[in-house]
Design a protein around this motif. Structure first.
Motif, PDB file in Angstrom:
ATOM      1  N   LEU A 125     -30.517 -23.854  -1.500  1.00 42.79           N
ATOM      2  CA  LEU A 125     -30.368 -22.570  -2.005  1.00 42.79           C
ATOM      3  C   LEU A 125     -30.707 -21.350  -0.870  1.00 42.79           C
ATOM      4  O   LEU A 125     -30.194 -20.165  -1.038  1.00 42.79           O
ATOM      5  CB  LEU A 125     -31.119 -22.128  -3.121  1.00 42.79           C
ATOM      6  N   HIS A 174     -25.644 -15.046  -1.692  1.00 43.84           N
ATOM      7  CA  HIS A 174     -24.772 -15.871  -2.510  1.00 43.84           C
ATOM      8  C   HIS A 174     -24.020 -14.572  -3.590  1.00 43.84           C
ATOM      9  O   HIS A 174     -24.691 -13.566  -3.887  1.00 43.84           O
ATOM     10  CB  HIS A 174     -25.584 -16.674  -3.435  1.00 43.84           C
ATOM     11  N   THR A 203     -22.287 -14.568  -7.310  1.00 46.47           N
ATOM     12  CA  THR A 203     -22.419 -15.364  -8.526  1.00 46.47           C
ATOM     13  C   THR A 203     -21.885 -14.699  -9.530  1.00 46.47           C
ATOM     14  O   THR A 203     -21.375 -13.433  -9.674  1.00 46.47           O
ATOM     15  CB  THR A 203     -23.830 -15.969  -8.478  1.00 46.47           C
ATOM     16  N   ILE A 217     -31.095 -16.238  -5.905  1.00 46.96           N
ATOM     17  CA  ILE A 217     -30.172 -15.701  -5.033  1.00 46.96           C
ATOM     18  C   ILE A 217     -30.552 -16.007  -3.869  1.00 46.96           C
ATOM     19  O   ILE A 217     -31.868 -15.331  -3.410  1.00 46.96           O
ATOM     20  CB  ILE A 217     -29.586 -14.083  -5.243  1.00 46.96           C
ATOM     21  N   LYS A 239     -24.716 -22.524  -3.758  1.00 50.49           N
ATOM     22  CA  LYS A 239     -25.276 -21.464  -4.685  1.00 50.49           C
ATOM     23  C   LYS A 239     -25.434 -21.920  -6.025  1.00 50.49           C
ATOM     24  O   LYS A 239     -24.602 -22.978  -6.434  1.00 50.49           O
ATOM     25  CB  LYS A 239     -24.493 -20.260  -4.591  1.00 50.49           C
ATOM     26  N   TYR A 258     -24.798 -27.117  -8.480  1.00 49.31           N
ATOM     27  CA  TYR A 258     -24.761 -26.022  -7.461  1.00 49.31           C
ATOM     28  C   TYR A 258     -22.984 -26.079  -6.859  1.00 49.31           C
ATOM     29  O   TYR A 258     -22.405 -27.123  -6.848  1.00 49.31           O
ATOM     30  CB  TYR A 258     -25.329 -26.703  -6.192  1.00 49.31           C
ATOM     31  N   HIS A 265     -21.548 -22.609  -0.725  1.00 45.48           N
ATOM     32  CA  HIS A 265     -21.325 -21.077  -0.371  1.00 45.48           C
ATOM     33  C   HIS A 265     -20.382 -20.733   0.694  1.00 45.48           C
ATOM     34  O   HIS A 265     -21.031 -21.265   2.067  1.00 45.48           O
ATOM     35  CB  HIS A 265     -22.904 -20.706  -0.121  1.00 45.48           C
ATOM     36  N   TYR A 276     -21.440 -19.132   4.010  1.00 37.38           N
ATOM     37  CA  TYR A 276     -22.468 -19.237   4.919  1.00 37.38           C
ATOM     38  C   TYR A 276     -22.450 -18.812   6.350  1.00 37.38           C
ATOM     39  O   TYR A 276     -21.436 -19.209   6.933  1.00 37.38           O
ATOM     40  CB  TYR A 276     -22.722 -21.007   4.550  1.00 37.38           C
TER      41      TYR A 276
END
Length: 537
Positions: free
Chosen positions: A62, A104, A106, A210, A216, A228, A231, A234
């Motif tokens: 994360l 991230h 979300t 976050i 994420k 998960y 992301h 990234y």
């Protein structure tokens, strides 16, 4: 509503839900992988945690840190900081931050800006500043940082500009960079923190994470699974897989069954007794890493009779290390003479082990005033750990030896969350635990677990305090000369061996099992696991 009409209404909905769930699981299996882990995280923020379970589930998945330790070279490499400078007096550390790093996005947070210096300030100010709005949000405090006395190390943290920050230290500290590279030193989103304050939901910062990491957070069902998702924004190379599932399965036999039936792709910490069988299975592979870890038997040194070093030395003579290595580790570990493993550059090779000698152990407890023995308890974790594959079995072997010299030992088995609470409250005589290094600096083994300050911060469960030992480790981090540091750490290890607040038992290899169709499974000597490069062949 008539029962027939009710059935007609519910049945299509149920079928739809089942089909949706099956389709989703199929997609996850095709584009992701499942990791069978041994327990539930205590938090989704490593800053507030101590357990390897929590670190595995959070740090590398994360979050990012300012810098990393390369698992192959053991050298520091760029993370969210692309470069850094250290002043000649070793009191100022200036970091130049990476640009265009995205947090991230979300269902519960949409960032409006990229990572910058404000996020570094926020992440460390939360720990250091007792008046910070998030300082008291963590019910567990910040055990690692409190144990290493970070608040006493850092004089100030300054924002030079949006992409430059500077730490100013009170005294030179040779372990400072290593601590910033540890799994605990993750960077949070200051903007997310501000958003939660506006919503009066500050506690969510540790539960609905976050970060800037390769995955994420999507979903968590307590004691069941964590989900998960990749992301896609990234800053580095994107993860090879789209979905990552942490399947929470405390029992090692159940984890192995899931691996063999392909419910899981990777299995955490196979039992040492399973290694030989797994190695013969053509569809499963074993990864073996030399571990910077130690398993030990420790004592509540504030409580009689364990406040007497002679009693602790007597108990050391009841340990048959060869039996432990065979019966518990199945030869996947080595005898421990020191809390430091032999691969550490500060390991003292001149220490002598306490020999297994029950007659001498009985003599010592008689001299200490307990000719008829005494009663005691041993706390042991139910689940296997990196450093100890079976603490309950180890406790049973120790219990058997103690009985032969008149000591009646009761074994109390706990999951980590409850055991941690008992240790913090001082409700124990002794316990079987261990340590996995967070970085390659020797200070990481000593300060957090055995310093006097760590009693106050709650991480020194032995409650042993020795002023000479503290002086040695404090002097060691201010030294720059390799030989001087080694000399100081040699003496620190000698004091531990003489006083025995804990008895080092073994250093374990780090084991994972995974299906032969995977590649890029990355584990490190520090205990973490990283899935960014994992993919199906």
């Amino acid at each position: 509503m008539h029962i027939l009409n009710l059935i007609k209404t519910i049945l299509p909905l149920t079928v739809l839900l089942l089909l949706t769930a099956c389709g989703e699981q199929t997609q996850i299996k095709q584009n992701g992988l499942a990791y069978c882990t041994e327990g539930s995280p205590s938090s989704f923020n490593p800053q507030t945690a101590t357990s390897n379970v929590t670190l595995d589930a959070t740090t590398s998945q994360l979050y990012n840190r300012l810098l990393f330790i390369d698992p192959n070279t053991q050298q520091f490499k760029a993370g969210l900081a692309i470069d850094w400078e250290v002043s000649e007096d070793r009191l100022s550390y200036r970091f130049f931050l990476r640009k265009n790093v995205r947090f991230h996005q979300t269902d519960y947070f949409t960032p409006t800006r990229p990572f910058n210096a404000d996020d570094v300030i926020f992440s460390f100010a939360r720990i250091l500043d007792k008046k910070h709005p998030y300082h008291d949000v963590s019910a567990n405090g910040y055990p690692f940082f409190e144990g290493i006395e970070l608040d006493q190390q850092i004089q100030s943290l300054l924002k030079i500009d949006d992409y430059t920050i500077e730490f100013k230290l009170v005294l030179p500290d040779s372990s400072f960079i290593a601590n910033l590279a540890s799994d605990f030193s993750v960077i949070l989103s200051a903007e997310y923190g501000d958003t939660l304050i506006a919503l009066n939901k500050q506690i969510d910062i540790d539960n609905l994470p976050i970060g800037t990491g390769p995955f994420k957070f999507k979903e968590y069902r307590t004691d069941n699974f964590i989900r998960y998702q990749r992301h896609d924004d990234y800053w580095g190379d994107n993860a090879k897989i789209e979905h990552l599932i942490f399947d929470i399965t405390p029992n090692a036999s159940s984890r192995l069954a899931k691996l063999l039936t392909k419910e899981c792709d990777i299995m955490a910490y196979p039992a040492a007794s399973q290694v030989e069988m797994i190695s013969k299975h053509d569809r499963v592979k074993i990864s073996v890493e030399t571990g910077l870890n130690v398993a030990y038997w420790a004592f509540n040194s504030e409580q009689a009779p364990f406040d007497n070093p002679k009693i602790r030395r007597a108990l050391a003579h009841t340990i048959n290390q060869e039996t432990l290595l065979q019966a518990v580790y199945y030869n996947t570990g080595v005898n421990a003479k020191s809390i430091l493993p032999p691969v550490s550059w500060a390991y003292n090779p001149y220490l002598k082990s306490y020999k297994y000698n029950l007659a001498y152990a009985r003599q010592l407890i008689t001299e200490a005033g307990y000719p008829n023995g005494f009663k005691m308890n041993i706390l042991a974790l139910k689940s296997s750990q990196v450093y100890n594959p079976d603490a309950v079995k180890m406790a049973e072997l120790i219990q058997s030896e103690l009985a032969q010299i008149g000591i009646e030992a009761k074994i109390i088995k706990y999951e980590w969350q409850l055991m941690e609470k008992k240790l913090q409250q001082g409700e124990y005589d002794s316990y079987l635990l261990g340590w996995v290094a967070d970085n390659n600096d020797p200070d990481n083994f000593f300060r957090f677990q055995l310093s006097c300050n760590a009693i106050n911060t709650g991480s020194n469960y032995t409650r042993w305090c020795n002023s000479e030992f503290d002086d040695l480790i404090n002097q060691a981090v201010t030294e720059t000369e390799y030989i001087e540091r080694v000399t100081l750490y040699y003496r620190a290890q000698e004091i531990i061996q003489q006083e025995l607040p804990l008895i080092p038992l073994a250093h374990s290899l780090r084991l994972h099992a995974y299906t032969s169709g995977l590649k890029g499974v990355e584990t490190t000597a520090f205990g973490g696991i990283n899935f960014i490069n994992t993919e199906r062949q």
